[in-house]
Design a protein around this motif. Structure first.
Motif, PDB file in Angstrom:
ATOM      1  N   ARG A 152      20.472  37.753  48.463  1.00  0.00           N
ATOM      2  CA  ARG A 152      20.038  38.927  48.507  1.00  0.00           C
ATOM      3  C   ARG A 152      19.520  39.114  49.801  1.00  0.00           C
ATOM      4  N   LEU A 155      22.484  39.424  52.508  1.00  0.00           N
ATOM      5  CA  LEU A 155      23.303  40.635  52.203  1.00  0.00           C
ATOM      6  C   LEU A 155      22.527  41.887  52.735  1.00  0.00           C
ATOM      7  N   TYR A 156      20.870  41.950  52.265  1.00  0.00           N
ATOM      8  CA  TYR A 156      20.417  43.144  52.650  1.00  0.00           C
ATOM      9  C   TYR A 156      20.236  43.343  54.225  1.00  0.00           C
ATOM     10  N   THR A 158      21.996  41.997  56.254  1.00  0.00           N
ATOM     11  CA  THR A 158      23.300  42.451  57.092  1.00  0.00           C
ATOM     12  C   THR A 158      23.589  43.939  56.741  1.00  0.00           C
ATOM     13  N   PHE A 159      23.349  44.408  55.820  1.00  0.00           N
ATOM     14  CA  PHE A 159      23.752  45.808  55.422  1.00  0.00           C
ATOM     15  C   PHE A 159      22.761  46.715  56.144  1.00  0.00           C
ATOM     16  N   ASN A 160      21.643  46.691  56.093  1.00  0.00           N
ATOM     17  CA  ASN A 160      20.679  47.501  57.110  1.00  0.00           C
ATOM     18  C   ASN A 160      19.247  46.895  57.474  1.00  0.00           C
ATOM     19  N   GLN A 163      16.070  49.210  56.639  1.00  0.00           N
ATOM     20  CA  GLN A 163      15.687  49.136  55.294  1.00  0.00           C
ATOM     21  C   GLN A 163      15.280  47.612  54.665  1.00  0.00           C
ATOM     22  N   LYS A 165      13.729  45.400  56.201  1.00  0.00           N
ATOM     23  CA  LYS A 165      12.345  45.130  56.617  1.00  0.00           C
ATOM     24  C   LYS A 165      11.373  45.902  55.658  1.00  0.00           C
ATOM     25  N   VAL A 166      11.741  47.148  55.485  1.00  0.00           N
ATOM     26  CA  VAL A 166      10.933  47.974  54.472  1.00  0.00           C
ATOM     27  C   VAL A 166      10.710  47.288  53.310  1.00  0.00           C
ATOM     28  N   SER A 167      11.813  46.797  52.772  1.00  0.00           N
ATOM     29  CA  SER A 167      11.559  45.961  51.527  1.00  0.00           C
ATOM     30  C   SER A 167      10.997  44.593  51.620  1.00  0.00           C
ATOM     31  N   GLY A 168      10.484  44.226  52.668  1.00  0.00           N
ATOM     32  CA  GLY A 168       9.725  43.066  52.770  1.00  0.00           C
ATOM     33  C   GLY A 168      10.424  41.927  53.233  1.00  0.00           C
ATOM     34  N   GLY A 215      33.925  44.656  45.993  1.00  0.00           N
ATOM     35  CA  GLY A 215      32.564  44.536  46.077  1.00  0.00           C
ATOM     36  C   GLY A 215      32.358  43.374  46.937  1.00  0.00           C
ATOM     37  N   PHE A 216      31.052  42.864  47.241  1.00  0.00           N
ATOM     38  CA  PHE A 216      30.786  41.859  48.225  1.00  0.00           C
ATOM     39  C   PHE A 216      31.276  40.593  47.774  1.00  0.00           C
ATOM     40  N   LYS A 217      30.759  40.223  46.318  1.00  0.00           N
ATOM     41  CA  LYS A 217      31.115  38.813  45.879  1.00  0.00           C
ATOM     42  C   LYS A 217      32.846  38.818  45.759  1.00  0.00           C
TER      43      LYS A 217
END
Lengths: 272, 239
Positions: A152, A155-156, A158-160, A163, A165-168, A215-217
Protein backbone atom coordinates in the motif's frame (compact mmCIF):
# COMPACT_ATOMS: atom_id res chain seq x y z
CA UNK A 1 14.09 -29.04 -30.08
CA UNK A 2 14.97 -31.98 -27.90
CA UNK A 3 13.74 -32.27 -24.31
CA UNK A 4 17.16 -33.60 -23.40
CA UNK A 5 18.34 -30.09 -22.54
CA UNK A 6 15.86 -30.00 -19.68
CA UNK A 7 17.72 -32.81 -17.96
CA UNK A 8 20.96 -30.85 -17.53
CA UNK A 9 21.46 -29.48 -14.05
CA UNK A 10 23.04 -26.24 -15.35
CA UNK A 11 19.83 -25.74 -17.33
CA UNK A 12 17.73 -26.26 -14.18
CA UNK A 13 19.80 -23.66 -12.39
CA UNK A 14 19.58 -21.26 -15.33
CA UNK A 15 15.79 -21.63 -15.61
CA UNK A 16 15.14 -21.37 -11.88
CA UNK A 17 17.39 -18.31 -11.50
CA UNK A 18 15.98 -16.82 -14.70
CA UNK A 19 12.37 -17.12 -13.53
CA UNK A 20 13.22 -15.62 -10.13
CA UNK A 21 15.01 -12.69 -11.77
CA UNK A 22 12.14 -12.22 -14.25
CA UNK A 23 9.65 -11.89 -11.37
CA UNK A 24 11.90 -9.58 -9.38
CA UNK A 25 12.70 -7.24 -12.27
CA UNK A 26 9.04 -6.96 -13.29
CA UNK A 27 7.88 -6.08 -9.80
CA UNK A 28 10.60 -3.54 -8.97
CA UNK A 29 10.59 -2.25 -12.55
CA UNK A 30 6.86 -1.46 -12.39
CA UNK A 31 7.46 0.99 -9.53
CA UNK A 32 10.46 2.51 -11.33
CA UNK A 33 8.61 2.93 -14.64
CA UNK A 34 5.61 4.56 -12.94
CA UNK A 35 7.93 6.93 -11.08
CA UNK A 36 9.47 7.96 -14.43
CA UNK A 37 12.65 6.33 -13.30
CA UNK A 38 12.89 3.86 -16.18
CA UNK A 39 16.60 4.32 -16.74
CA UNK A 40 17.52 4.12 -13.08
CA UNK A 41 18.12 0.38 -13.41
CA UNK A 42 20.46 1.09 -16.28
CA UNK A 43 22.34 3.68 -14.26
CA UNK A 44 22.80 1.35 -11.29
CA UNK A 45 23.92 -1.42 -13.63
CA UNK A 46 26.54 0.86 -15.16
CA UNK A 47 27.76 1.93 -11.75
CA UNK A 48 28.01 -1.75 -10.82
CA UNK A 49 30.44 -2.09 -13.74
CA UNK A 50 32.86 0.01 -11.70
CA UNK A 51 32.23 -2.33 -8.76
CA UNK A 52 32.86 -5.42 -10.84
CA UNK A 53 36.17 -4.02 -12.13
CA UNK A 54 37.11 -3.17 -8.56
CA UNK A 55 36.38 -6.73 -7.42
CA UNK A 56 38.38 -8.26 -10.27
CA UNK A 57 41.31 -5.95 -9.47
CA UNK A 58 41.19 -6.71 -5.75
CA UNK A 59 40.68 -10.44 -6.26
CA UNK A 60 37.28 -10.37 -4.50
CA UNK A 61 34.18 -12.05 -5.99
CA UNK A 62 33.10 -9.20 -8.35
CA UNK A 63 29.38 -9.39 -7.55
CA UNK A 64 30.04 -8.55 -3.89
CA UNK A 65 31.90 -5.36 -4.79
CA UNK A 66 29.21 -4.67 -7.39
CA UNK A 67 26.52 -4.87 -4.67
CA UNK A 68 28.50 -2.46 -2.49
CA UNK A 69 29.26 0.09 -5.19
CA UNK A 70 25.75 -0.02 -6.69
CA UNK A 71 23.93 0.43 -3.40
CA UNK A 72 26.18 3.26 -2.29
CA UNK A 73 25.90 5.09 -5.60
CA UNK A 74 22.11 4.56 -5.78
CA UNK A 75 21.67 6.07 -2.31
CA UNK A 76 24.08 8.93 -3.01
CA UNK A 77 22.37 9.85 -6.25
CA UNK A 78 18.94 9.83 -4.56
CA UNK A 79 20.26 12.11 -1.84
CA UNK A 80 21.95 14.44 -4.35
CA UNK A 81 18.76 14.55 -6.43
CA UNK A 82 16.70 15.56 -3.38
CA UNK A 83 19.17 18.00 -1.95
CA UNK A 84 20.24 19.84 -5.10
CA UNK A 85 16.97 19.48 -6.96
CA UNK A 86 18.56 17.81 -9.99
CA UNK A 87 16.07 16.18 -12.36
CA UNK A 88 15.72 12.39 -12.45
CA UNK A 89 17.12 11.94 -15.96
CA UNK A 90 20.15 14.16 -15.32
CA UNK A 91 21.02 12.33 -12.10
CA UNK A 92 20.71 9.02 -13.95
CA UNK A 93 23.08 10.31 -16.65
CA UNK A 94 25.67 11.31 -14.05
CA UNK A 95 25.52 7.95 -12.29
CA UNK A 96 25.62 6.01 -15.56
CA UNK A 97 28.75 7.63 -16.91
CA UNK A 98 30.57 7.69 -13.56
CA UNK A 99 30.27 3.90 -13.19
CA UNK A 100 31.61 3.17 -16.65
CA UNK A 101 34.40 5.75 -16.23
CA UNK A 102 35.53 4.23 -12.92
CA UNK A 103 35.40 0.75 -14.44
CA UNK A 104 37.46 1.74 -17.47
CA UNK A 105 40.13 3.45 -15.37
CA UNK A 106 40.43 0.41 -13.10
CA UNK A 107 40.65 -1.94 -16.10
CA UNK A 108 43.35 0.33 -17.53
CA UNK A 109 45.32 0.29 -14.26
CA UNK A 110 45.15 -3.49 -13.99
CA UNK A 111 46.25 -4.03 -17.59
CA UNK A 112 42.88 -5.45 -18.64
CA UNK A 113 40.86 -8.58 -17.80
CA UNK A 114 38.57 -8.64 -20.75
CA UNK A 115 37.19 -12.16 -20.57
CA UNK A 116 35.68 -11.86 -17.11
CA UNK A 117 34.36 -8.40 -17.83
CA UNK A 118 32.67 -9.72 -20.98
CA UNK A 119 30.52 -12.18 -19.04
CA UNK A 120 29.37 -9.41 -16.71
CA UNK A 121 28.62 -7.06 -19.58
CA UNK A 122 26.43 -9.56 -21.43
CA UNK A 123 25.37 -12.04 -18.75
CA UNK A 124 26.16 -15.72 -18.35
CA UNK A 125 23.00 -17.36 -17.09
CA UNK A 126 24.06 -20.84 -18.22
CA UNK A 127 27.06 -20.58 -15.90
CA UNK A 128 25.26 -19.80 -12.63
CA UNK A 129 26.44 -21.96 -9.77
CA UNK A 130 24.35 -23.60 -7.04
CA UNK A 131 25.45 -20.84 -4.66
CA UNK A 132 24.43 -18.15 -7.14
CA UNK A 133 21.04 -19.80 -7.52
CA UNK A 134 20.53 -19.89 -3.76
CA UNK A 135 21.54 -16.23 -3.48
CA UNK A 136 19.18 -15.23 -6.31
CA UNK A 137 16.26 -17.18 -4.81
CA UNK A 138 16.86 -15.79 -1.31
CA UNK A 139 17.07 -12.18 -2.47
CA UNK A 140 13.99 -12.62 -4.64
CA UNK A 141 12.09 -14.05 -1.67
CA UNK A 142 13.15 -11.27 0.69
CA UNK A 143 12.41 -8.45 -1.74
CA UNK A 144 9.02 -9.89 -2.70
CA UNK A 145 8.04 -10.21 0.97
CA UNK A 146 9.01 -6.56 1.58
CA UNK A 147 6.97 -5.48 -1.45
CA UNK A 148 3.92 -7.48 -0.31
CA UNK A 149 4.10 -6.16 3.25
CA UNK A 150 4.55 -2.53 2.16
CA UNK A 151 2.39 -2.80 -0.96
CA UNK A 152 0.00 0.00 0.00
CA UNK A 153 2.77 2.44 0.95
CA UNK A 154 4.79 1.64 -2.18
CA UNK A 155 1.80 2.06 -4.49
CA UNK A 156 0.52 5.20 -2.79
CA UNK A 157 3.84 7.03 -2.80
CA UNK A 158 4.35 6.02 -6.43
CA UNK A 159 0.90 7.33 -7.36
CA UNK A 160 1.23 10.72 -5.70
CA UNK A 161 3.90 11.65 -3.16
CA UNK A 162 2.09 14.65 -1.74
CA UNK A 163 -1.13 12.81 -1.04
CA UNK A 164 0.78 9.88 0.39
CA UNK A 165 2.50 12.28 2.81
CA UNK A 166 -0.84 13.72 3.87
CA UNK A 167 -2.01 10.16 4.55
CA UNK A 168 0.91 9.80 6.95
CA UNK A 169 3.10 7.58 4.72
CA UNK A 170 6.86 8.14 5.27
CA UNK A 171 7.45 8.93 1.59
CA UNK A 172 11.20 9.71 1.84
CA UNK A 173 11.91 6.40 3.54
CA UNK A 174 9.83 4.55 0.95
CA UNK A 175 11.78 6.28 -1.84
CA UNK A 176 15.08 5.12 -0.36
CA UNK A 177 13.69 1.63 0.09
CA UNK A 178 12.70 1.41 -3.59
CA UNK A 179 16.13 2.61 -4.70
CA UNK A 180 17.80 0.14 -2.34
CA UNK A 181 15.70 -2.77 -3.62
CA UNK A 182 16.35 -1.67 -7.21
CA UNK A 183 20.11 -1.72 -6.50
CA UNK A 184 19.95 -5.26 -5.11
CA UNK A 185 17.76 -6.41 -8.00
CA UNK A 186 20.05 -5.00 -10.67
CA UNK A 187 23.21 -6.62 -9.38
CA UNK A 188 21.37 -9.90 -8.81
CA UNK A 189 20.13 -9.80 -12.40
CA UNK A 190 23.51 -9.06 -13.98
CA UNK A 191 24.14 -12.78 -14.34
CA UNK A 192 21.05 -13.16 -16.51
CA UNK A 193 21.34 -10.38 -19.08
CA UNK A 194 24.48 -8.46 -18.10
CA UNK A 195 25.09 -4.82 -17.31
CA UNK A 196 24.14 -3.53 -20.74
CA UNK A 197 20.67 -5.01 -21.13
CA UNK A 198 19.39 -4.92 -17.58
CA UNK A 199 16.98 -2.04 -18.01
CA UNK A 200 15.18 -4.04 -20.71
CA UNK A 201 13.97 -6.45 -18.00
CA UNK A 202 12.87 -3.56 -15.80
CA UNK A 203 11.07 -1.60 -18.47
CA UNK A 204 9.84 -3.60 -21.48
CA UNK A 205 7.52 -6.17 -19.78
CA UNK A 206 6.01 -3.35 -17.71
CA UNK A 207 5.31 -0.92 -20.54
CA UNK A 208 3.82 -3.87 -22.44
CA UNK A 209 1.58 -4.84 -19.50
CA UNK A 210 0.46 -1.25 -18.86
CA UNK A 211 -1.01 -1.11 -22.39
CA UNK A 212 -3.61 -3.76 -21.46
CA UNK A 213 -5.53 -1.19 -19.41
CA UNK A 214 -5.89 -3.27 -16.26
CA UNK A 215 -5.58 -2.45 -12.56
CA UNK A 216 -2.33 -2.48 -10.63
CA UNK A 217 -2.20 -6.11 -9.54
CA UNK A 218 -3.33 -7.47 -12.91
CA UNK A 219 -0.75 -5.26 -14.63
CA UNK A 220 1.96 -6.66 -12.35
CA UNK A 221 0.82 -10.24 -13.04
CA UNK A 222 0.78 -9.62 -16.82
CA UNK A 223 4.24 -8.09 -16.67
CA UNK A 224 5.60 -11.04 -14.66
CA UNK A 225 4.06 -13.47 -17.16
CA UNK A 226 5.59 -11.68 -20.17
CA UNK A 227 8.92 -11.57 -18.42
CA UNK A 228 8.93 -15.26 -17.46
CA UNK A 229 7.88 -16.20 -21.00
CA UNK A 230 10.75 -14.19 -22.54
CA UNK A 231 13.34 -15.49 -20.09
CA UNK A 232 12.41 -19.18 -20.27
CA UNK A 233 11.89 -19.21 -24.04
CA UNK A 234 15.00 -17.08 -24.53
CA UNK A 235 17.23 -19.41 -22.50
CA UNK A 236 15.95 -22.52 -24.34
CA UNK A 237 16.15 -21.00 -27.83
CA UNK A 238 19.59 -19.56 -27.22
CA UNK A 239 20.90 -22.95 -26.07
CA UNK A 240 19.42 -24.84 -28.98
CA UNK A 241 20.67 -22.37 -31.59
CA UNK A 242 23.84 -21.50 -29.74
CA UNK A 243 23.21 -17.76 -29.58
CA UNK A 244 23.48 -15.30 -26.72
CA UNK A 245 20.72 -15.75 -24.09
CA UNK A 246 20.72 -12.09 -23.04
CA UNK A 247 20.06 -10.78 -26.53
CA UNK A 248 17.46 -13.47 -27.24
CA UNK A 249 15.56 -12.75 -24.00
CA UNK A 250 15.46 -9.02 -24.69
CA UNK A 251 14.42 -9.50 -28.33
CA UNK A 252 11.56 -11.77 -27.23
CA UNK A 253 10.35 -9.11 -24.80
CA UNK A 254 10.55 -6.53 -27.54
CA UNK A 255 8.52 -8.92 -29.72
CA UNK A 256 5.77 -9.06 -27.07
CA UNK A 257 5.87 -5.27 -26.79
CA UNK A 258 5.56 -4.84 -30.58
CA UNK A 259 2.79 -7.46 -30.73
CA UNK A 260 0.85 -5.65 -28.00
CA UNK A 261 1.24 -2.34 -29.84
CA UNK A 262 -0.10 -4.07 -32.94
CA UNK A 263 -3.15 -5.43 -31.08
CA UNK A 264 -3.72 -2.04 -29.52
CA UNK A 265 -3.48 -0.13 -32.78
CA UNK A 266 -6.14 -2.46 -34.22
CA UNK A 267 -8.40 -1.24 -31.40
CA UNK A 268 -8.55 -4.62 -29.67
CA UNK A 269 -7.50 -3.25 -26.29
CA UNK A 270 -9.34 -0.75 -24.09
CA UNK A 271 -8.66 2.97 -24.49
CA UNK A 272 -5.71 3.11 -22.16
CA UNK B 1 -15.12 22.21 20.65
CA UNK B 2 -12.41 23.68 18.43
CA UNK B 3 -11.02 21.06 16.06
CA UNK B 4 -8.66 23.50 14.35
CA UNK B 5 -6.91 26.50 15.89
CA UNK B 6 -4.61 28.66 13.82
CA UNK B 7 -2.72 31.40 15.62
CA UNK B 8 -0.67 34.11 13.90
CA UNK B 9 0.28 31.90 10.97
CA UNK B 10 2.83 33.54 8.68
CA UNK B 11 4.45 31.85 5.68
CA UNK B 12 7.23 33.73 3.89
CA UNK B 13 8.49 32.96 0.43
CA UNK B 14 11.73 34.61 -0.71
CA UNK B 15 9.96 37.56 -2.38
CA UNK B 16 6.63 37.72 -0.67
CA UNK B 17 4.59 36.80 2.40
CA UNK B 18 2.19 34.10 1.19
CA UNK B 19 0.30 34.27 4.48
CA UNK B 20 0.52 37.14 6.92
CA UNK B 21 -0.56 36.73 10.54
CA UNK B 22 -3.59 34.54 9.85
CA UNK B 23 -5.62 33.39 12.86
CA UNK B 24 -8.92 31.52 12.95
CA UNK B 25 -10.63 28.55 14.54
CA UNK B 26 -12.92 25.84 13.24
CA UNK B 27 -15.47 24.17 15.50
CA UNK B 28 -16.55 20.57 15.30
CA UNK B 29 -19.33 20.20 12.69
CA UNK B 30 -18.58 23.54 10.98
CA UNK B 31 -18.73 23.90 7.23
CA UNK B 32 -16.12 26.56 6.58
CA UNK B 33 -15.75 28.10 3.15
CA UNK B 34 -12.39 29.78 2.62
CA UNK B 35 -12.73 32.27 -0.18
CA UNK B 36 -10.13 34.37 -1.93
CA UNK B 37 -8.85 35.06 -5.43
CA UNK B 38 -6.14 32.94 -7.06
CA UNK B 39 -2.83 33.55 -5.35
CA UNK B 40 -4.54 34.51 -2.08
CA UNK B 41 -2.63 31.81 -0.21
CA UNK B 42 -5.39 29.19 0.05
CA UNK B 43 -3.23 26.35 -1.22
CA UNK B 44 -0.30 27.49 0.96
CA UNK B 45 -2.65 27.52 3.95
CA UNK B 46 -3.79 23.96 3.24
CA UNK B 47 -0.28 22.67 2.52
CA UNK B 48 0.87 24.09 5.85
CA UNK B 49 -2.12 22.72 7.74
CA UNK B 50 -1.50 19.29 6.20
CA UNK B 51 2.13 19.22 7.31
CA UNK B 52 3.59 19.58 3.79
CA UNK B 53 5.28 22.87 4.62
CA UNK B 54 7.24 23.10 7.86
CA UNK B 55 8.63 26.58 7.29
CA UNK B 56 6.09 28.77 9.03
CA UNK B 57 5.76 31.04 12.03
CA UNK B 58 2.82 30.75 14.37
CA UNK B 59 0.90 27.81 15.76
CA UNK B 60 -1.40 25.30 14.11
CA UNK B 61 -3.37 22.97 16.35
CA UNK B 62 -5.64 20.10 15.40
CA UNK B 63 -7.77 18.64 18.21
CA UNK B 64 -5.79 20.78 20.66
CA UNK B 65 -2.40 19.32 19.61
CA UNK B 66 0.38 21.36 17.99
CA UNK B 67 1.06 19.75 14.58
CA UNK B 68 4.79 20.33 15.03
CA UNK B 69 4.70 17.82 17.87
CA UNK B 70 2.73 14.99 16.32
CA UNK B 71 1.46 13.96 12.90
CA UNK B 72 -1.24 11.75 14.39
CA UNK B 73 -3.93 14.26 13.46
CA UNK B 74 -3.46 13.32 9.79
CA UNK B 75 -5.30 10.05 10.53
CA UNK B 76 -8.44 12.05 11.21
CA UNK B 77 -8.25 14.09 8.02
CA UNK B 78 -9.50 13.37 4.52
CA UNK B 79 -7.95 15.60 1.89
CA UNK B 80 -9.20 16.21 -1.63
CA UNK B 81 -6.56 18.00 -3.74
CA UNK B 82 -7.38 20.72 -6.23
CA UNK B 83 -6.55 18.75 -9.33
CA UNK B 84 -5.33 15.25 -8.71
CA UNK B 85 -2.14 14.89 -10.71
CA UNK B 86 -1.25 11.46 -12.02
CA UNK B 87 0.02 9.75 -15.16
CA UNK B 88 -2.82 9.30 -17.66
CA UNK B 89 -2.02 5.62 -18.14
CA UNK B 90 -1.29 4.86 -14.48
CA UNK B 91 -2.41 1.23 -14.12
CA UNK B 92 -4.82 1.71 -11.25
CA UNK B 93 -8.58 1.17 -11.12
CA UNK B 94 -11.00 3.20 -9.01
CA UNK B 95 -10.94 0.35 -6.55
CA UNK B 96 -7.10 0.43 -6.36
CA UNK B 97 -7.10 4.17 -5.69
CA UNK B 98 -9.71 4.09 -2.95
CA UNK B 99 -8.20 0.97 -1.35
CA UNK B 100 -4.73 2.58 -1.36
CA UNK B 101 -5.82 4.98 1.39
CA UNK B 102 -7.36 2.30 3.56
CA UNK B 103 -5.49 2.11 6.85
CA UNK B 104 -7.08 -1.03 8.22
CA UNK B 105 -7.96 -3.96 5.99
CA UNK B 106 -10.88 -4.56 8.36
CA UNK B 107 -12.59 -1.52 6.89
CA UNK B 108 -12.99 -3.39 3.59
CA UNK B 109 -16.81 -3.20 3.68
CA UNK B 110 -16.53 0.54 3.97
CA UNK B 111 -15.20 0.78 0.41
CA UNK B 112 -18.36 -0.65 -1.18
CA UNK B 113 -20.50 1.53 1.00
CA UNK B 114 -18.66 4.71 0.04
CA UNK B 115 -18.49 3.89 -3.66
CA UNK B 116 -22.26 3.45 -3.59
CA UNK B 117 -22.83 6.61 -1.62
CA UNK B 118 -20.82 8.60 -4.18
CA UNK B 119 -22.43 6.98 -7.25
CA UNK B 120 -19.22 5.47 -8.53
CA UNK B 121 -19.89 1.86 -7.63
CA UNK B 122 -20.27 0.75 -11.24
CA UNK B 123 -16.90 2.33 -12.09
CA UNK B 124 -14.89 0.37 -9.55
CA UNK B 125 -12.99 -1.68 -12.14
CA UNK B 126 -12.36 1.17 -14.56
CA UNK B 127 -8.93 2.71 -14.86
CA UNK B 128 -8.80 6.20 -13.40
CA UNK B 129 -7.39 7.64 -16.65
CA UNK B 130 -10.71 6.81 -18.35
CA UNK B 131 -12.90 8.86 -16.00
CA UNK B 132 -14.45 12.29 -16.50
CA UNK B 133 -13.52 15.19 -14.23
CA UNK B 134 -16.68 14.82 -12.14
CA UNK B 135 -16.25 11.07 -11.69
CA UNK B 136 -12.61 11.50 -10.80
CA UNK B 137 -13.45 14.07 -8.19
CA UNK B 138 -15.89 11.68 -6.53
CA UNK B 139 -13.22 8.97 -6.57
CA UNK B 140 -10.90 11.31 -4.68
CA UNK B 141 -13.64 12.13 -2.18
CA UNK B 142 -14.24 8.41 -1.70
CA UNK B 143 -10.51 8.00 -1.12
CA UNK B 144 -10.58 10.80 1.44
CA UNK B 145 -13.59 9.30 3.27
CA UNK B 146 -12.49 5.71 3.49
CA UNK B 147 -10.86 6.02 6.92
CA UNK B 148 -13.86 7.77 8.52
CA UNK B 149 -12.18 11.17 8.86
CA UNK B 150 -13.43 13.74 11.35
CA UNK B 151 -12.39 16.59 9.06
CA UNK B 152 -12.62 16.82 5.29
CA UNK B 153 -10.37 19.38 3.57
CA UNK B 154 -11.14 20.23 -0.05
CA UNK B 155 -9.03 22.52 -2.23
CA UNK B 156 -11.09 24.29 -4.97
CA UNK B 157 -12.87 21.06 -5.78
CA UNK B 158 -15.18 22.21 -8.60
CA UNK B 159 -12.62 23.54 -11.08
CA UNK B 160 -13.41 22.23 -14.56
CA UNK B 161 -16.48 20.16 -13.67
CA UNK B 162 -19.92 20.39 -15.33
CA UNK B 163 -23.00 21.72 -13.53
CA UNK B 164 -24.76 18.37 -13.12
CA UNK B 165 -21.73 16.92 -11.37
CA UNK B 166 -21.31 20.06 -9.26
CA UNK B 167 -24.92 19.73 -8.02
CA UNK B 168 -24.39 16.07 -7.16
CA UNK B 169 -21.15 16.96 -5.41
CA UNK B 170 -22.81 19.70 -3.33
CA UNK B 171 -25.59 17.39 -2.19
CA UNK B 172 -22.96 14.83 -1.15
CA UNK B 173 -21.05 17.46 0.85
CA UNK B 174 -24.25 18.64 2.55
CA UNK B 175 -25.09 15.10 3.57
CA UNK B 176 -21.58 14.42 4.90
CA UNK B 177 -21.72 17.56 7.00
CA UNK B 178 -25.29 17.35 8.29
CA UNK B 179 -25.82 13.59 8.66
CA UNK B 180 -22.33 12.25 9.27
CA UNK B 181 -21.23 15.35 11.22
CA UNK B 182 -17.96 15.63 9.34
CA UNK B 183 -16.32 19.04 9.72
CA UNK B 184 -15.64 20.47 6.27
CA UNK B 185 -13.01 23.03 5.31
CA UNK B 186 -13.41 24.00 1.72
CA UNK B 187 -11.56 26.57 -0.36
CA UNK B 188 -13.28 28.14 -3.31
CA UNK B 189 -13.43 31.29 -5.36
CA UNK B 190 -17.11 30.72 -6.12
CA UNK B 191 -19.11 33.00 -3.81
CA UNK B 192 -22.51 31.54 -4.77
CA UNK B 193 -21.42 28.05 -3.94
CA UNK B 194 -20.05 29.14 -0.57
CA UNK B 195 -23.30 30.99 0.10
CA UNK B 196 -25.29 27.81 -0.62
CA UNK B 197 -23.23 25.45 1.49
CA UNK B 198 -21.02 26.94 4.17
CA UNK B 199 -22.15 28.12 7.57
CA UNK B 200 -18.86 29.91 8.20
CA UNK B 201 -16.75 31.99 5.88
CA UNK B 202 -13.11 33.03 5.96
CA UNK B 203 -11.93 35.59 3.40
CA UNK B 204 -8.28 35.26 2.64
CA UNK B 205 -6.01 37.42 0.59
CA UNK B 206 -2.61 36.72 2.16
CA UNK B 207 -4.12 38.12 5.35
CA UNK B 208 -7.52 37.19 6.73
CA UNK B 209 -9.92 40.08 6.24
CA UNK B 210 -13.06 38.38 7.47
CA UNK B 211 -13.90 35.31 9.51
CA UNK B 212 -17.34 34.57 10.88
CA UNK B 213 -20.85 33.28 10.21
CA UNK B 214 -21.62 33.10 6.54
CA UNK B 215 -24.83 35.19 6.98
CA UNK B 216 -22.77 38.01 8.48
CA UNK B 217 -20.55 37.97 5.43
CA UNK B 218 -23.26 37.80 2.80
CA UNK B 219 -25.39 40.47 4.59
CA UNK B 220 -22.43 42.85 4.47
CA UNK B 221 -22.63 44.37 0.98
CA UNK B 222 -19.34 46.21 1.39
CA UNK B 223 -17.43 42.96 2.08
CA UNK B 224 -19.10 41.05 -0.74
CA UNK B 225 -18.36 43.92 -3.13
CA UNK B 226 -14.77 44.10 -1.99
CA UNK B 227 -14.35 40.37 -2.48
CA UNK B 228 -16.07 40.38 -5.89
CA UNK B 229 -13.85 43.21 -7.12
CA UNK B 230 -10.70 41.46 -5.99
CA UNK B 231 -11.91 38.29 -7.61
CA UNK B 232 -12.93 40.08 -10.81
CA UNK B 233 -9.55 41.78 -11.13
CA UNK B 234 -7.92 38.43 -10.73
CA UNK B 235 -10.23 36.99 -13.36
CA UNK B 236 -9.42 39.79 -15.84
CA UNK B 237 -5.77 39.37 -15.09
CA UNK B 238 -5.94 35.71 -16.04
CA UNK B 239 -7.71 36.26 -19.35
Amino acid sequence: MSFEILSFSFMHRALISGVAIAILCSVIGLFLVLRRYSLFGDAIAHSSFGGIALGLLAGVYPLWTAYGVSLVSALIITRVKEKFNISGDASVAVLLSSGIAVGLVIIGISGGFTIDIFSFLFGSILLVSVNDTILILSLTGIILIVVLVLYRQLLYSTFNEEQAKVSGIPVEKINYLIVFMAGLTVVTSIQLVGVLLISALFVIPNVTAIMYGKGFKQTAILSISFSIFSVVTGILISYVFDITPAGTIVLLSIGLFAGTMGIKSMGLLSKN
Amino acid sequence: MNVVEIEHLTVKYPDVKALDDVSFTVKEGDFLGIIGPNGAGKSTLFATMLGLNNKYDGIIKFFGQDIRKSKDYLKEIGYVPQKPIFEKNFPATVNDIVRMSLRKESNEKKIDEILQQLWIHELSNRRIGELSGGQLQRVFIAKALVNNPKILILDEPVTGIDQQNIDLFFSILRELNSKQKITIIWSSHDLDAVNQLANHVACLNRTLFFHGESDDFFDNDELVKQYSEASMQEHMHHH
